[in-house]
Design an enzyme around this catalytic site. Sequence first.
Site, PDB file in Angstrom:
ATOM      1  CB  CYS A   1       5.715   4.795   8.484  1.00 31.45           C
ATOM      2  SG  CYS A   1       6.146   3.471   7.336  1.00 31.45           S
ATOM      3  CB  ILE A   2       0.544   2.360   8.704  1.00 32.18           C
ATOM      4  CG1 ILE A   2      -0.294   1.181   9.240  1.00 32.18           C
ATOM      5  CG2 ILE A   2       0.078   2.796   7.333  1.00 32.18           C
ATOM      6  CD1 ILE A   2      -1.755   1.535   9.452  1.00 32.18           C
ATOM      7  CG  LEU A   3       4.564  -3.163   6.860  1.00 33.23           C
ATOM      8  CD1 LEU A   3       4.265  -3.150   5.364  1.00 33.23           C
ATOM      9  CD2 LEU A   3       6.032  -3.516   7.102  1.00 33.23           C
TER      10      LEU A   3
ATOM     11  NE  ARG B   1      -6.155 -10.093   0.198  1.00 30.54           N
ATOM     12  CZ  ARG B   1      -6.850  -9.185  -0.491  1.00 30.54           C
ATOM     13  NH1 ARG B   1      -8.002  -8.763  -0.002  1.00 30.54           N
ATOM     14  NH2 ARG B   1      -6.402  -8.711  -1.624  1.00 30.54           N
TER      15      ARG B   1
ATOM     16  CD  GLU C   1       4.930  11.549   6.624  1.00 30.42           C
ATOM     17  OE1 GLU C   1       5.787  11.876   5.781  1.00 30.42           O
ATOM     18  OE2 GLU C   1       5.157  10.766   7.562  1.00 30.42           O
TER      19      GLU C   1
END
Length: 402
Positions: free
Chosen positions: A263-265, A272, A297
Amino acid sequence: MNIKPKGKGLAFIGEVITDTNISKQYEGAIDSNYFIKSQMKDKTWKLARIKGIRLSGDYDAKQIKQESSYDYYVHYEDQDRRMDEWVTFERIQKTYELIPEKKVTDPSEEQHEAQTRYKTIENIEFGDKSCETWYYSPFPSGYHNIKCLYICEFCLCFYQHKLELERHTQNCQLCKLRHPPGDEMYRDPEKQLAMFEIDGHKNPIYCENLCYIAKLFLDHKNLYYDVEPFLFFVLCEYDEKGFHLVGYFSKEKESSDGWNLNCILTMPFHQRKGYGKFLISMSYQLSLIEGKFGTPERPLSDLGLQSYLSWWIQTIIDYLRKHRGEELTFQAISKETGIREDDIQMALELKGVIKTHNMTTIICLDQDFLDKIYQSAGKPVNVKREYIHWVPYKKIKNTHKN
């Protein structure tokens, strides 16, 4: 990453009602079987459909219910669900265009949409930043249908009222440390960036709260309360006031699928700035330290694939420039970059750098062509390997003998 219910469990609001019979539940409301035109926040009018209905805040119970007595939760056609919102009757124009019957092709997708139909938290305040949320997140019962959720930027505890958060910051020991829990494993003094590795087993509440927050901005990630199998890598900007979370990625301690990122956030108010590419780059640097080839994933969202393609192609072109004139193989590129061979091939094919003809793979090494592709992928962002101080996770074997 997936989160299964625990404790109070998922807090869905009200009964899930199919789109075609929403208006039947509300006397005098606009018929939800028809498209409407709704005014977006930028004042433009877009075709939309009604996904939910509620009585407006200024409704007088003594009056007969009519279309203007309600607020309407709308989804704009050809727009991402993060644009969904509650609008008043004044922002709606009715049409006579009937919504076609929807054929269910993926029951799991239909269930996901039904369970996450409404955003129940409109805004968050996070340190000195604030923003609107994009999606539903299964916060515990009592933290839904609120205008703003106040979150401690250091320990990620959340509150309905700002006064509660202020009292919390005066007493929380972690807040006094002014950085995430876990081990600092990267610091760039020039860019004033730091990263912390946090073990889901050692700091479960922090990691669970991080997943709750992430779900406000990620649509197709299921949440699991069982954060123990995961490591969380939290990226921060730092100054004299402390370490301020800008994004994170998680990875399984032991992945049988070879995933180096689950998971990436990047928080919306820090997007930006190249932090998404930084997080992707870090995940591959850790794979190289582990002596493994990595891949994220699956499935990837459209935006996720776009981000990875940008990073993959720039990393591969950097390799081609470095090894100009040498024999090129997917295996050699993979060994130096940590990118899996099938991802290398996919990126090069999608960008038109390689083509297959008569069972022969042909690669274009024209520098002007490669430079154009490289520039179109945006500003490159690299992790400085010399600033990484990290040891791969190793499961401790139980050597105790009965």
